[in-house]
Design a protein around this motif. Structure first.
Motif, PDB file in Angstrom:
ATOM      1  N   GLN A   1      -5.944   2.297 -26.196  1.00 47.93           N
ATOM      2  CA  GLN A   1      -6.213   3.277 -25.157  1.00 47.93           C
ATOM      3  C   GLN A   1      -5.817   2.658 -23.820  1.00 47.93           C
ATOM      4  OE1 GLN A   1     -10.324   4.384 -25.439  1.00 47.93           O
ATOM      5  NE2 GLN A   1     -10.202   4.852 -27.621  1.00 47.93           N
ATOM      6  N   ALA A   2      -5.063   3.408 -23.040  1.00 46.86           N
ATOM      7  CA  ALA A   2      -4.528   2.882 -21.781  1.00 46.86           C
ATOM      8  C   ALA A   2      -5.246   3.502 -20.592  1.00 46.86           C
ATOM      9  CB  ALA A   2      -3.032   3.167 -21.694  1.00 46.86           C
ATOM     10  N   GLU A   3      -5.394   2.693 -19.546  1.00 42.65           N
ATOM     11  CA  GLU A   3      -5.976   3.165 -18.299  1.00 42.65           C
ATOM     12  C   GLU A   3      -5.242   2.500 -17.149  1.00 42.65           C
ATOM     13  OE1 GLU A   3     -10.395   3.832 -16.356  1.00 42.65           O
ATOM     14  OE2 GLU A   3     -10.003   2.017 -17.525  1.00 42.65           O
ATOM     15  N   LEU A   4      -4.898   3.288 -16.153  1.00 40.10           N
ATOM     16  CA  LEU A   4      -4.235   2.771 -14.962  1.00 40.10           C
ATOM     17  C   LEU A   4      -5.296   2.549 -13.893  1.00 40.10           C
ATOM     18  CD1 LEU A   4      -1.385   2.107 -13.877  1.00 40.10           C
ATOM     19  CD2 LEU A   4      -1.311   4.438 -12.959  1.00 40.10           C
ATOM     20  N   VAL A   5      -5.390   1.326 -13.406  1.00 41.92           N
ATOM     21  CA  VAL A   5      -6.409   0.967 -12.420  1.00 41.92           C
ATOM     22  C   VAL A   5      -5.728   0.749 -11.075  1.00 41.92           C
ATOM     23  CG1 VAL A   5      -8.236  -0.663 -11.820  1.00 41.92           C
ATOM     24  CG2 VAL A   5      -7.813  -0.095 -14.216  1.00 41.92           C
ATOM     25  N   ALA A   6      -6.211   1.448 -10.050  1.00 42.12           N
ATOM     26  CA  ALA A   6      -5.634   1.351  -8.711  1.00 42.12           C
ATOM     27  C   ALA A   6      -6.579   0.604  -7.785  1.00 42.12           C
ATOM     28  CB  ALA A   6      -5.365   2.749  -8.151  1.00 42.12           C
ATOM     29  N   ASN A   7      -6.003  -0.302  -7.016  1.00 41.11           N
ATOM     30  CA  ASN A   7      -6.755  -1.034  -6.001  1.00 41.11           C
ATOM     31  C   ASN A   7      -5.885  -1.087  -4.758  1.00 41.11           C
ATOM     32  OD1 ASN A   7      -8.435  -2.622  -4.509  1.00 41.11           O
ATOM     33  ND2 ASN A   7      -8.286  -4.440  -5.803  1.00 41.11           N
ATOM     34  N   GLY A   8      -6.006  -0.050  -3.929  1.00 35.80           N
ATOM     35  CA  GLY A   8      -5.103   0.081  -2.797  1.00 35.80           C
ATOM     36  C   GLY A   8      -3.696   0.380  -3.297  1.00 35.80           C
TER      37      GLY A   8
ATOM     38  N   ASP B   1       5.933   5.799  -6.372  1.00 37.99           N
ATOM     39  CA  ASP B   1       5.248   6.956  -6.947  1.00 37.99           C
ATOM     40  C   ASP B   1       3.861   6.625  -7.478  1.00 37.99           C
ATOM     41  OD1 ASP B   1       5.810   5.494  -9.214  1.00 37.99           O
ATOM     42  OD2 ASP B   1       7.153   6.978 -10.115  1.00 37.99           O
ATOM     43  N   GLY B   2       3.456   5.353  -7.393  1.00 39.26           N
ATOM     44  CA  GLY B   2       2.123   4.976  -7.865  1.00 39.26           C
ATOM     45  C   GLY B   2       1.904   5.216  -9.348  1.00 39.26           C
ATOM     46  N   TYR B   3       2.988   5.199 -10.119  1.00 38.08           N
ATOM     47  CA  TYR B   3       2.927   5.398 -11.574  1.00 38.08           C
ATOM     48  C   TYR B   3       2.335   6.758 -11.942  1.00 38.08           C
ATOM     49  CZ  TYR B   3       4.008   0.419 -11.894  1.00 38.08           C
ATOM     50  OH  TYR B   3       4.605  -0.804 -11.777  1.00 38.08           O
ATOM     51  N   ALA B   4       2.488   7.733 -11.056  1.00 35.74           N
ATOM     52  CA  ALA B   4       1.910   9.059 -11.299  1.00 35.74           C
ATOM     53  C   ALA B   4       2.779   9.853 -12.272  1.00 35.74           C
ATOM     54  CB  ALA B   4       1.775   9.819  -9.985  1.00 35.74           C
ATOM     55  N   GLY B   5       2.140  10.418 -13.287  1.00 34.11           N
ATOM     56  CA  GLY B   5       2.821  11.318 -14.208  1.00 34.11           C
ATOM     57  C   GLY B   5       3.650  10.654 -15.284  1.00 34.11           C
ATOM     58  N   GLY B   6       3.691   9.329 -15.314  1.00 41.10           N
ATOM     59  CA  GLY B   6       4.516   8.636 -16.298  1.00 41.10           C
ATOM     60  C   GLY B   6       3.705   8.084 -17.456  1.00 41.10           C
ATOM     61  N   ARG B   7       4.361   7.301 -18.272  1.00 39.94           N
ATOM     62  CA  ARG B   7       3.703   6.682 -19.411  1.00 39.94           C
ATOM     63  C   ARG B   7       4.370   5.348 -19.713  1.00 39.94           C
ATOM     64  NH1 ARG B   7       5.673  10.695 -24.365  1.00 39.94           N
ATOM     65  NH2 ARG B   7       7.922  10.282 -24.190  1.00 39.94           N
ATOM     66  N   PHE B   8       3.663   4.512 -20.485  1.00 37.62           N
ATOM     67  CA  PHE B   8       4.142   3.184 -20.820  1.00 37.62           C
ATOM     68  C   PHE B   8       4.561   3.128 -22.291  1.00 37.62           C
ATOM     69  CE2 PHE B   8       1.363   2.795 -17.210  1.00 37.62           C
ATOM     70  CZ  PHE B   8       2.011   1.885 -16.391  1.00 37.62           C
ATOM     71  N   HIS B   9       5.467   2.220 -22.578  1.00 33.75           N
ATOM     72  CA  HIS B   9       5.921   1.979 -23.944  1.00 33.75           C
ATOM     73  C   HIS B   9       5.782   0.488 -24.241  1.00 33.75           C
ATOM     74  CE1 HIS B   9       8.136   5.906 -24.565  1.00 33.75           C
ATOM     75  NE2 HIS B   9       8.036   5.881 -23.239  1.00 33.75           N
ATOM     76  N   ALA B  10       5.538   0.176 -25.500  1.00 36.25           N
ATOM     77  CA  ALA B  10       5.521  -1.224 -25.944  1.00 36.25           C
ATOM     78  C   ALA B  10       5.838  -1.255 -27.434  1.00 36.25           C
ATOM     79  CB  ALA B  10       4.175  -1.879 -25.664  1.00 36.25           C
TER      80      ALA B  10
ATOM     81  N   PRO C   1      -1.514   6.625 -19.866  1.00 38.12           N
ATOM     82  CA  PRO C   1      -2.772   6.228 -19.216  1.00 38.12           C
ATOM     83  C   PRO C   1      -3.587   7.413 -18.761  1.00 38.12           C
ATOM     84  CG  PRO C   1      -0.944   5.911 -17.713  1.00 38.12           C
ATOM     85  CD  PRO C   1      -0.346   6.324 -19.033  1.00 38.12           C
ATOM     86  N   GLN C   2      -4.890   7.197 -18.702  1.00 33.99           N
ATOM     87  CA  GLN C   2      -5.799   8.179 -18.146  1.00 33.99           C
ATOM     88  C   GLN C   2      -5.608   8.241 -16.631  1.00 33.99           C
ATOM     89  OE1 GLN C   2      -9.695   6.921 -19.316  1.00 33.99           O
ATOM     90  NE2 GLN C   2      -9.236   6.948 -21.497  1.00 33.99           N
ATOM     91  N   THR C   3      -6.269   9.178 -15.998  1.00 36.68           N
ATOM     92  CA  THR C   3      -6.206   9.287 -14.544  1.00 36.68           C
ATOM     93  C   THR C   3      -6.571   7.944 -13.912  1.00 36.68           C
ATOM     94  OG1 THR C   3      -6.855  11.600 -14.679  1.00 36.68           O
ATOM     95  CG2 THR C   3      -7.102  10.523 -12.542  1.00 36.68           C
ATOM     96  N   PRO C   4      -5.777   7.453 -12.955  1.00 37.20           N
ATOM     97  CA  PRO C   4      -6.037   6.132 -12.391  1.00 37.20           C
ATOM     98  C   PRO C   4      -7.473   5.970 -11.920  1.00 37.20           C
ATOM     99  CG  PRO C   4      -3.950   6.985 -11.588  1.00 37.20           C
ATOM    100  CD  PRO C   4      -4.602   8.086 -12.351  1.00 37.20           C
ATOM    101  N   ALA C   5      -8.072   4.889 -12.360  1.00 35.53           N
ATOM    102  CA  ALA C   5      -9.428   4.562 -11.906  1.00 35.53           C
ATOM    103  C   ALA C   5      -9.341   3.697 -10.653  1.00 35.53           C
ATOM    104  CB  ALA C   5     -10.180   3.825 -13.004  1.00 35.53           C
ATOM    105  N   ILE C   6     -10.328   3.808  -9.793  1.00 34.96           N
ATOM    106  CA  ILE C   6     -10.368   3.002  -8.584  1.00 34.96           C
ATOM    107  C   ILE C   6     -11.136   1.720  -8.881  1.00 34.96           C
ATOM    108  CG2 ILE C   6     -11.003   2.914  -6.147  1.00 34.96           C
ATOM    109  CD1 ILE C   6      -8.844   4.977  -6.854  1.00 34.96           C
ATOM    110  N   ALA C   7     -10.484   0.585  -8.663  1.00 30.03           N
ATOM    111  CA  ALA C   7     -11.135  -0.697  -8.948  1.00 30.03           C
ATOM    112  C   ALA C   7     -12.277  -0.908  -7.949  1.00 30.03           C
ATOM    113  CB  ALA C   7     -10.115  -1.825  -8.856  1.00 30.03           C
ATOM    114  N   ALA C   8     -13.427  -1.304  -8.488  1.00 30.12           N
ATOM    115  CA  ALA C   8     -14.585  -1.559  -7.617  1.00 30.12           C
ATOM    116  C   ALA C   8     -14.351  -2.832  -6.813  1.00 30.12           C
ATOM    117  CB  ALA C   8     -15.848  -1.695  -8.448  1.00 30.12           C
ATOM    118  N   ARG C   9     -14.698  -2.788  -5.562  1.00 24.21           N
ATOM    119  CA  ARG C   9     -14.594  -3.981  -4.716  1.00 24.21           C
ATOM    120  C   ARG C   9     -15.663  -4.986  -5.105  1.00 24.21           C
ATOM    121  NH1 ARG C   9     -11.298  -3.422  -0.368  1.00 24.21           N
ATOM    122  NH2 ARG C   9     -10.584  -1.319   0.139  1.00 24.21           N
TER     123      ARG C   9
END
Length: 234
Positions: free
Chosen positions: A138-145, A200-209, A221-229
């Motif tokens: 399961q993939a998740e995109l984490v954004a921190n700024g 583009d902040g990786y919006a709307g795309g997907r990863f392959h491996a 990935p799921q909707t980008p989560a905001i990394a906690a400070r």
């Protein structure tokens, strides 16, 4: 003669640092009970390689890899002495025949006796022989700024070995992020990868491996989560 000795003195440390061991296989699998596996080492030269085999239990926690010395797997021999051109077989076997509930992960460390020699780390996985089992990622995109991380959780019962990690935009343009081995996600564990910045902040795309069996997986990935400070500690 003096110039020749000085030249040899300058070259020998470089040769020692370049000394390498060939290892087959590079990923080891060990049946949980009534089984053993073998690791073959070859010293192509030109120097002598001495060291020991160490067994470390391997675990993953968010943001870190953990190793701890373990007696669950035994190695024979544990001391290595390989002159140039020599081959050595190392047997690896479980210390107990008791069944295991989940796949266990270890690192086989080949620790050199001389600091100038290279150190090697090989993954070993111990599990019940119940047939092939695919990891469940399961993939998740984490954004921190402006910084982004890809976080993968493996909900399966076996590890995932990922290579050629790539990103595909919504319009189908693919870019390779990590060529070759990207890393492992152990069973019931997670791992994070720092991603290069994108406009583009990786919006709307997907990863392959690519997995260890050669199949390609799509990681949406799921909707980008905001990394906690981090807490200031006050």
């Amino acid at each position: 003669m003096r110039r020749l000795l000085l030249l040899l003195a300058a070259v020998l440390p470089i040769a020692a640092q370049a000394q390498a061991l060939e290892q087959v296989p590079t990923t080891l699998h060990l049946p949980a009970a009534q089984g053993r596996t073998e690791l073959w080492l070859h010293n192509p030269g030109p120097g002598h390689w001495r060291g020991q085999v160490q067994i470390w239990a391997w675990d993953q926690q968010p943001g870190a890899e953990h190793l701890q010395r373990s007696g669950q797997v035994l190695a024979s021999p544990t001391l290595l002495d390989l002159p140039a051109g020599a081959r050595q077989r190392v047997w690896l076997l479980p210390a107990s025949s008791a069944p295991v509930a989940a796949e266990q992960a270890f690192r086989i460390i080949l620790a050199p006796a001389e600091p100038a020699m290279p150190r090697y780390s090989l993954p070993l996985f111990r599990s019940e022989p119940v047939g092939p089992a695919s990891p469940s990622l399961q993939a998740e995109l984490v954004a921190n700024g402006s910084q982004f991380m890809l976080r993968l959780f493996n909900g399966g019962t076996r590890h995932a070995r990922l290579s050629d990690l790539a990103y595909e935009t919504a319009d189908g343009q693919r870019s390779l992020l990590l060529p070759g081995l990207a890393g492992y996600v152990l069973a019931a564990r997670q791992r994070r990868w720092q991603l290069p910045p994108r406009a583009d902040g990786y919006a709307g795309g997907r990863f392959h491996a690519r997995l260890q069996d050669g199949t390609e997986v799509i990681l949406a990935p799921q909707t980008p989560a905001i990394a906690a400070r981090q807490s200031s500690g006050l």
